[in-house]
Design a protein around this motif. Structure first.
Motif, PDB file in Angstrom:
ATOM      1  N   ASP A 365       0.823  -1.216   0.000  1.00 37.74           N
ATOM      2  CA  ASP A 365       0.000   0.000   0.000  1.00 37.74           C
ATOM      3  C   ASP A 365       0.851   1.258   0.000  1.00 37.74           C
ATOM      4  O   ASP A 365       0.352   2.361  -0.227  1.00 37.74           O
ATOM      5  N   LEU A 366       2.124   1.097   0.360  1.00 36.57           N
ATOM      6  CA  LEU A 366       2.986   2.276   0.499  1.00 36.57           C
ATOM      7  C   LEU A 366       4.443   1.836   0.403  1.00 36.57           C
ATOM      8  O   LEU A 366       4.839   0.838   1.016  1.00 36.57           O
ATOM      9  N   ILE A 367       5.231   2.588  -0.349  1.00 38.89           N
ATOM     10  CA  ILE A 367       6.676   2.345  -0.399  1.00 38.89           C
ATOM     11  C   ILE A 367       7.350   3.507   0.321  1.00 38.89           C
ATOM     12  O   ILE A 367       7.022   4.670   0.073  1.00 38.89           O
ATOM     13  N   ILE A 368       8.278   3.187   1.223  1.00 44.21           N
ATOM     14  CA  ILE A 368       9.041   4.252   1.890  1.00 44.21           C
ATOM     15  C   ILE A 368      10.507   4.100   1.504  1.00 44.21           C
ATOM     16  O   ILE A 368      11.107   3.035   1.723  1.00 44.21           O
ATOM     17  N   LEU A 369      11.074   5.151   0.926  1.00 42.98           N
ATOM     18  CA  LEU A 369      12.506   5.134   0.626  1.00 42.98           C
ATOM     19  C   LEU A 369      13.244   5.455   1.919  1.00 42.98           C
ATOM     20  O   LEU A 369      13.171   6.583   2.423  1.00 42.98           O
ATOM     21  N   THR A 370      13.911   4.439   2.493  1.00 49.14           N
ATOM     22  CA  THR A 370      14.575   4.628   3.787  1.00 49.14           C
ATOM     23  C   THR A 370      16.089   4.770   3.670  1.00 49.14           C
ATOM     24  O   THR A 370      16.724   5.323   4.560  1.00 49.14           O
ATOM     25  N   ALA A 385       4.586  -0.227 -10.335  1.00 51.41           N
ATOM     26  CA  ALA A 385       3.196   0.218 -10.120  1.00 51.41           C
ATOM     27  C   ALA A 385       2.160  -0.904 -10.205  1.00 51.41           C
ATOM     28  O   ALA A 385       1.332  -1.045  -9.297  1.00 51.41           O
ATOM     29  N   PRO A 386       2.179  -1.733 -11.273  1.00 48.27           N
ATOM     30  CA  PRO A 386       1.105  -2.747 -11.373  1.00 48.27           C
ATOM     31  C   PRO A 386       1.161  -3.821 -10.294  1.00 48.27           C
ATOM     32  O   PRO A 386       0.166  -4.517 -10.072  1.00 48.27           O
ATOM     33  N   LEU A 387       2.306  -3.940  -9.613  1.00 48.97           N
ATOM     34  CA  LEU A 387       2.421  -4.977  -8.572  1.00 48.97           C
ATOM     35  C   LEU A 387       1.813  -4.523  -7.253  1.00 48.97           C
ATOM     36  O   LEU A 387       1.454  -5.351  -6.413  1.00 48.97           O
ATOM     37  N   THR A 388       1.717  -3.205  -7.070  1.00 57.52           N
ATOM     38  CA  THR A 388       1.285  -2.693  -5.767  1.00 57.52           C
ATOM     39  C   THR A 388      -0.241  -2.654  -5.667  1.00 57.52           C
ATOM     40  O   THR A 388      -0.940  -2.694  -6.677  1.00 57.52           O
ATOM     41  N   ARG A 389      -0.743  -2.522  -4.418  1.00 53.79           N
ATOM     42  CA  ARG A 389      -2.185  -2.389  -4.226  1.00 53.79           C
ATOM     43  C   ARG A 389      -2.565  -0.909  -4.306  1.00 53.79           C
ATOM     44  O   ARG A 389      -3.543  -0.535  -4.888  1.00 53.79           O
ATOM     45  N   ARG A 390      -1.725  -0.061  -3.678  1.00 58.77           N
ATOM     46  CA  ARG A 390      -1.930   1.395  -3.790  1.00 58.77           C
ATOM     47  C   ARG A 390      -0.616   2.012  -4.253  1.00 58.77           C
ATOM     48  O   ARG A 390       0.449   1.549  -3.865  1.00 58.77           O
ATOM     49  N   ARG A 391      -0.712   3.085  -5.014  1.00 63.08           N
ATOM     50  CA  ARG A 391       0.512   3.709  -5.531  1.00 63.08           C
ATOM     51  C   ARG A 391       0.858   4.920  -4.671  1.00 63.08           C
ATOM     52  O   ARG A 391       0.397   6.030  -4.933  1.00 63.08           O
ATOM     53  N   ALA A 392       1.645   4.671  -3.626  1.00 62.84           N
ATOM     54  CA  ALA A 392       2.024   5.752  -2.717  1.00 62.84           C
ATOM     55  C   ALA A 392       3.493   5.592  -2.346  1.00 62.84           C
ATOM     56  O   ALA A 392       3.969   4.472  -2.117  1.00 62.84           O
ATOM     57  N   LEU A 393       4.196   6.706  -2.317  1.00 59.64           N
ATOM     58  CA  LEU A 393       5.638   6.687  -2.016  1.00 59.64           C
ATOM     59  C   LEU A 393       5.967   7.796  -1.024  1.00 59.64           C
ATOM     60  O   LEU A 393       5.579   8.954  -1.226  1.00 59.64           O
ATOM     61  N   ILE A 394       6.666   7.433   0.063  1.00 60.10           N
ATOM     62  CA  ILE A 394       7.243   8.455   0.949  1.00 60.10           C
ATOM     63  C   ILE A 394       8.750   8.433   0.716  1.00 60.10           C
ATOM     64  O   ILE A 394       9.383   7.384   0.834  1.00 60.10           O
TER      65      ILE A 394
END
Ligand code: SAJ
Length: 427
Positions: A365-370, A385-394
């Motif tokens: 649901d969310l990718i965080i660049l750590t 993008a197509p693999l994720t459930r929601r397209r959100a990036l922090i």
């Protein structure tokens, strides 16, 4: 020249500093004996292998061991120079754990001979040479500055650039007496291209702590300004860039917190010893330690499965010690989220990590660049993008190409800007 059991240099502690230092001296023609209390580490190095990752280290160690210039064992052997490079970690109540330094000091007593030099490289609280090591040597009958020499020569190398910096960095050598400093400097002068500055031991101990504390305090300032920008409607990264055009300003980078074994640890050595005189240093530590929780507080409630890009404590290294990514993972899990971590640079992960990028982002649901690893620039957001459930990036580092991620349909939230989700509701 000595026989098989006598070396010119004996290095106690075969970790991130001791092993590169030992191998570098060996490669420069010194007979070196490396000591570690861990038999597995001794066995690994003994067959010319390494147990830590650092660019160039494997080749250097293999060459030093196969030439016979670097030997390893569990006990010190007679030598002319002893270098103590053992860990000085923090205890759970934020005090310096000096047990390894104490054990190393005791371990070298049986092999110490007149005229030997003992150098402490481990980062240590001020007064360690004077009040901790010298009394042990003197209780054993040595006269420091006359029959043996004692100095502090703090390591200052940057993980990821250790081998180059061992040679090029300036060194500060603090002696218990001026003769002690000169005696240690003669050895380092044969390895180091940088300038060597002689001082007293306590000053050298403080120089090292001051350097890392300077970084920590300035990073705390950056993190605090980033939080201010999020609610003030400004972009921290633009504020930083423009403020740093001033000739006397150097605002550091905000991020997900401060990791590594040095900057997040060393300031506590000053707070422990001088609690009444270090309110700023303590506050900076607390500000930086609180950043992972701020990042997690910003995670939208709807995000049930979260992917962390990066586990290492900083970009382009495999080192995960004190990594803010680990703190963020455990805080997310504590809120009931499923956490998946992708870090292709980390070979010995302290927590489970995904085998591939695809596995880590599937149904996320969310990718965080750590962690700002360069390889993350090569990730194609359109493929993710197509693999994720929601397209959100922090992005906690202002590192990725945000336009590219937006073009692939991602809602991009940047730490230090009003797009950071925790603050969206407050405006
Ligand atoms: N960081 C920020 N913002 C910044 C700079 C760093 O958030 O502007 C974070 C990084 O992401 C990382 C942490 O701080 O999590 C530390 O990274 P670093 O690259 O600044 O430093 P270290 O811990 O890898 O190495 C430091 C270095 N000290 C200084 O630069 C004064 C190195 O020279 C020392 O030898 C090392 O500590 C040590 O062993 O003490």
């Amino acid at each position: 020249m000595g026989n098989d059991t006598t070396s010119e240099i004996c290095v106690l502690g075969m970790g991130y500093i001791g092993l590169p230092t030992a191998a570098m001296f060996a490669a420069n023609g010194f007979r070196v004996h490396g000591v570690d209390t861990n038999p597995e580490v001794v066995a690994t190095i003994g067959r010319g292998d390494i147990h830590i990752e650092e660019p160039g280290l494997k080749t250097l160690v293999r060459g030093a061991v196969s030439s016979g210039m670097l030997r390893v064992g569990e006990e010190p052997v007679p030598a002319s120079l002893f270098i103590i490079a053992v860990p000085t970690p923090l205890t759970s109540d934020k005090k310096a754990d000096m047990r390894a330094v104490d054990a190393a000091t005791r371990a070298l007593l049986p092999v110490l001979r007149p005229g030997n030099t003992v150098v402490l490289e481990s980062t240590s609280p001020p007064g360690t040479c004077r009040n901790r090591i010298r009394p042990v040597l003197e209780a054993a009958g040595w006269k420091v500055g006359e029959t043996v020499f004692l100095a502090h020569c703090p390591e200052r190398v940057l993980p990821g650039r250790i081998l180059a910096e061992l040679i090029t960095n300036d060194r500060v050598i603090g002696g218990m007496t001026p003769a002690c400093a000169r005696s240690a400097a003669r050895w380092y002068a044969r390895l180091v291209d940088g300038e060597i500055f002689l001082t007293d031991a306590t000053t050298a101990e403080l120089v090292k702590l001051a350097e890392n504390t300077y970084r920590d305090v300035n990073i705390a300032l950056a993190n605090e300004l980033a939080s201010v920008c999020e609610v003030a409607g400004a972009n921290f990264w633009e504020v930083q860039r423009l403020a740093n055009r001033h000739p006397r300003v150097n605002i550091h980078r905000a991020g997900p917190g401060v990791g590594g074994h040095c900057i997040s640890v060393d300031p506590w050595f000053l707070v422990e010893m001088f609690p009444d005189r270090t309110p700023l240093i303590r506050a900076a530590r607390e500000v930086n330690d609180a950043v992972p929780a701020r990042v997690v507080a910003g995670v939208p409630g709807a995000a049930e499965t979260v992917t962390l890009l990066g586990l290492a404590f900083k970009g382009n290294v495999d080192d995960c010690r004190e990594s803010p990514a680990i703190a963020i993972a455990s805080l997310l899990e504590a809120t009931g989220r499923v956490v998946r971590v992708y870090d292709p640079l980390v070979h010995r992960p302290p927590i489970p990590i995904a085998a591939s990028l695809e596995e880590s982002v599937r149904d996320s649901d969310l990718i965080i660049l750590t962690t700002p690893h360069d390889v993350f620039h090569d990730i194609d957001p359109a493929r993710v993008a197509p693999l994720t459930r929601r397209r959100a990036l922090i992005d906690t580092h202002d590192f990725l190409d945000h336009e590219r991620w937006r073009a692939a349909g991602f809602d991009v939230m940047l730490r230090g800007t009003p797009s950071f989700p925790a603050y969206r509701d407050q405006r």
